[in-house]
Motif scaffolding. Structure first.
Motif, short mmCIF file in Angstrom:
data_model
loop_
_atom_site.label_atom_id
_atom_site.label_comp_id
_atom_site.label_asym_id
_atom_site.label_seq_id
_atom_site.Cartn_x
_atom_site.Cartn_y
_atom_site.Cartn_z
N GLU A 80 26.91 152.14 -61.02
CA GLU A 80 27.68 153.12 -61.80
C GLU A 80 27.04 154.51 -61.71
N LYS A 81 25.72 154.55 -61.79
CA LYS A 81 24.99 155.82 -61.76
C LYS A 81 25.10 156.49 -60.39
N HIS A 82 25.24 155.69 -59.33
CA HIS A 82 25.26 156.23 -57.97
C HIS A 82 26.62 156.08 -57.32
N ASP A 83 27.66 156.13 -58.12
CA ASP A 83 29.03 155.99 -57.62
C ASP A 83 29.54 157.34 -57.11
N ASP A 84 29.22 157.63 -55.83
CA ASP A 84 29.67 158.90 -55.24
C ASP A 84 30.55 158.66 -54.01
N GLY A 85 31.05 157.43 -53.89
CA GLY A 85 31.95 157.12 -52.78
C GLY A 85 31.26 156.50 -51.58
N ARG A 86 29.95 156.58 -51.52
CA ARG A 86 29.23 155.98 -50.39
C ARG A 86 28.92 154.52 -50.67
N ALA A 105 27.14 136.72 -56.04
CA ALA A 105 27.82 137.46 -54.97
C ALA A 105 29.22 137.90 -55.38
N SER A 106 29.95 137.06 -56.11
CA SER A 106 31.32 137.40 -56.47
C SER A 106 31.39 138.64 -57.34
N THR A 107 30.35 138.87 -58.14
CA THR A 107 30.28 140.08 -58.97
C THR A 107 29.75 141.26 -58.18
N LEU A 108 28.70 141.03 -57.41
CA LEU A 108 28.01 142.13 -56.73
C LEU A 108 28.76 142.64 -55.51
N GLU A 109 29.57 141.80 -54.86
CA GLU A 109 30.21 142.25 -53.63
C GLU A 109 31.26 143.34 -53.88
N ALA A 110 31.67 143.52 -55.12
CA ALA A 110 32.57 144.62 -55.44
C ALA A 110 31.83 145.95 -55.51
N LEU A 111 30.50 145.88 -55.60
CA LEU A 111 29.68 147.08 -55.76
C LEU A 111 28.77 147.35 -54.58
N TYR A 112 28.39 146.31 -53.86
CA TYR A 112 27.40 146.43 -52.79
C TYR A 112 27.87 145.72 -51.53
N ARG A 113 27.25 146.11 -50.42
CA ARG A 113 27.42 145.38 -49.17
C ARG A 113 26.11 144.67 -48.84
N PHE A 114 26.21 143.42 -48.44
CA PHE A 114 25.03 142.64 -48.09
C PHE A 114 25.46 141.50 -47.19
N ASN A 115 24.50 140.91 -46.50
CA ASN A 115 24.78 139.83 -45.57
C ASN A 115 23.81 138.68 -45.82
N TYR A 116 24.29 137.68 -46.54
CA TYR A 116 23.51 136.48 -46.81
C TYR A 116 24.41 135.26 -46.66
N PRO A 117 23.83 134.08 -46.46
CA PRO A 117 24.65 132.87 -46.36
C PRO A 117 25.20 132.44 -47.72
N SER A 118 26.03 131.41 -47.70
CA SER A 118 26.63 130.89 -48.93
C SER A 118 25.57 130.22 -49.80
N LEU A 119 25.92 130.00 -51.07
CA LEU A 119 25.01 129.33 -52.00
C LEU A 119 24.74 127.90 -51.54
N GLN A 120 25.75 127.23 -51.04
CA GLN A 120 25.55 125.86 -50.55
C GLN A 120 24.53 125.82 -49.42
N LEU A 121 24.65 126.75 -48.49
CA LEU A 121 23.71 126.79 -47.37
C LEU A 121 22.33 127.23 -47.83
N LEU A 122 22.27 128.17 -48.78
CA LEU A 122 20.99 128.58 -49.33
C LEU A 122 20.24 127.38 -49.89
N ASN A 123 20.95 126.53 -50.65
CA ASN A 123 20.31 125.36 -51.24
C ASN A 123 19.83 124.38 -50.18
N GLN A 124 20.56 124.26 -49.10
CA GLN A 124 20.15 123.37 -48.02
C GLN A 124 18.88 123.86 -47.32
N LEU A 125 18.71 125.17 -47.29
CA LEU A 125 17.58 125.75 -46.57
C LEU A 125 16.39 126.02 -47.47
#
Length: 415
Positions: A80-86, A105-125
């Motif tokens: 919110e503080k850094h909402d300048d369109g970038r 991820a479902s909450t954060l992906e509306a605000l940020y871009r990131f590349n991580y695997p799914s929660l299911q795969l995270l738990n497997q690894l």
């Protein structure tokens, strides 16, 4: 990848790094070196790695940042503080922060871009008793492994000692602090194994423990690999490195202080094939150990993120931040994978430590040669960082390493 000449074009995104440690610094240096951008940091405590730095735009300290509710709220407030369109490009630096990003991820992906695997795969690894069967299923070699569920009777048929004992769930393990807690235990009898299990059980930890055959050999028998798989699941680069030194304090075992890049396409292909087969995306960092008893590289674990030493890929010309930016901001992805061959010696310890403590004859000459050829690269001495107190802090840190290695007992038990 890119250079500072592209800084003007790169001002259309904002890097946000979770953490203030060495991992956070080398990612900040990677962003700055490639694009001239100063990242913002969120963390729990101020650390010298990033405090004495001119390449950090801001550091926001948040108490209890490792609590899920606090974590999400802090990232929402920052956005919110850094909402300048970038777009805000989000990078985690430890297992727990990465888990919190993925779990929310479902909450954060509306605000940020990131590349991580799914929660299911995270738990497997990330949960070791799930990872080892998965690795074997895909043809990766692992050490002889036993799984103990804390709270149940100890029923172990261990064929030989010593063994390594470590938590199957590192995140939960560190939530249950106790005196004498170690990252990894080296144990020489069933009696020692039982005693450590009882201590861990008393702490409140109720997940699994991994008991593995200890593969003989000093630090140079440990190997490392870094990969990036883009958001479409295609590997874009894979490297391979031989560890020269790791931290020798019991609480920091597994933190590498020097890595010499190597090339072994057979192993690199195996690791790439494994991650592509399971649908992985993002940066990944494998820890392996070479077993001379059967001439195999055995996988110890995979980190669902860049490691604290993964900057050696950037030193090889494969800027870690650059891959994230090109994929998530530029939408530039490659279907070709580079198997990196460039020779570098990554080190975050002084050269005299390398000369004194890298004693394995087969690699000692290589280390001496790369020092002579000035191919030693240390991200902490990044030239673009102009903070006036940084050199003084680095000098004090370097001086402390002589005592740290001289008084450590872990290295005496390596072979």
């Amino acid at each position: 990848m890119s250079t500072l000449k592209k800084a003007a074009a790169a001002a259309d995104f904002v890097p946000v790094i979770i953490g203030t440690d060495l991992n956070a610094y080398h990612m900040a240096a990677s962003f700055h070196e490639a694009y001239g951008v100063k990242p913002h940091l969120l963390g729990k405590i101020r650390m010298g790695f990033t405090h004495y730095s001119s390449i950090i735009a801001s550091t926001t300290l948040v108490e209890n940042l490792d609590d899920a509710e606090v974590f999400v709220r802090a990232l929402q407030q920052f956005a919110e503080k850094h909402d300048d369109g970038r777009p805000l490009l989000l990078v985690g630096t430890n297992d727990h922060y990465v888990r919190l990003i993925i779990e929310n991820a479902s909450t954060l992906e509306a605000l940020y871009r990131f590349n991580y695997p799914s929660l299911q795969l995270l738990n497997q690894l990330q949960v070791k008793d799930a990872f080892y069967p998965l690795a074997q299923e895909h043809g990766l070699a692992i050490p002889e492994t036993h799984i103990h569920h804390v709270g149940q009777p100890v029923d172990l048929d261990i064929s030989r000692y010593p063994v390594i004992l470590k938590p199957g769930n590192g995140v939960q393990y560190y939530r249950n602090k106790f005196d004498g807690q170690e990252k990894v235990y080296r144990l020489y009898s069933l009696e020692e194994v039982v005693a450590v299990i009882e201590k861990i059980e008393a702490s409140g930890y109720r997940d699994t423990l991994i008991i593995q055959d200890f593969i003989p050999g000093d630090d140079t028998y440990i190997w490392d690999s870094v990969l990036y798989l883009n958001s479409e699941g295609q590997a874009e680069f894979v490297n391979f490195g031989q560890v020269m030194l790791q931290e020798h304090e019991a609480s920091a075992i597994g933190n590498y202080t020097a890595i010499l890049s190597r090339f072994n396409e057979e192993v690199m292909q195996q690791l790439k094939g494994f991650l592509e087969a399971i649908g992985y995306t993002g940066l990944a960092n494998f820890d392996l150990k070479y077993d001379a008893r059967d001439d195999e590289f055995k996988v110890l674990e995979v980190n669902v993120r860049q490691g604290r030493s993964s900057w050696y890929a950037t030193a090889q010309g494969h800027n870690l931040a650059g891959y994230l930016v090109e994929d998530l901001i530029r939408n530039n992805r490659s279907s070709q994978c580079t198997f990196v061959e460039k020779e570098v010696l990554f080190s975050v310890v002084p050269k005299y430590i390398l000369r004194e403590y890298v004693t394995e004859p087969t690699v000692r000459d290589d280390v001496a040669r790369l020092i002579r050829e000035k191919k030693v690269r240390n991200p902490l001495y990044y030239r673009g960082d102009k903070h006036l107190l940084r050199r003084a802090w680095l000098a004090v840190r370097a001086a402390r390493y002589r005592r740290k290695y001289a008084t450590a007992t872990w290295r005496e038990q390596l072979s």
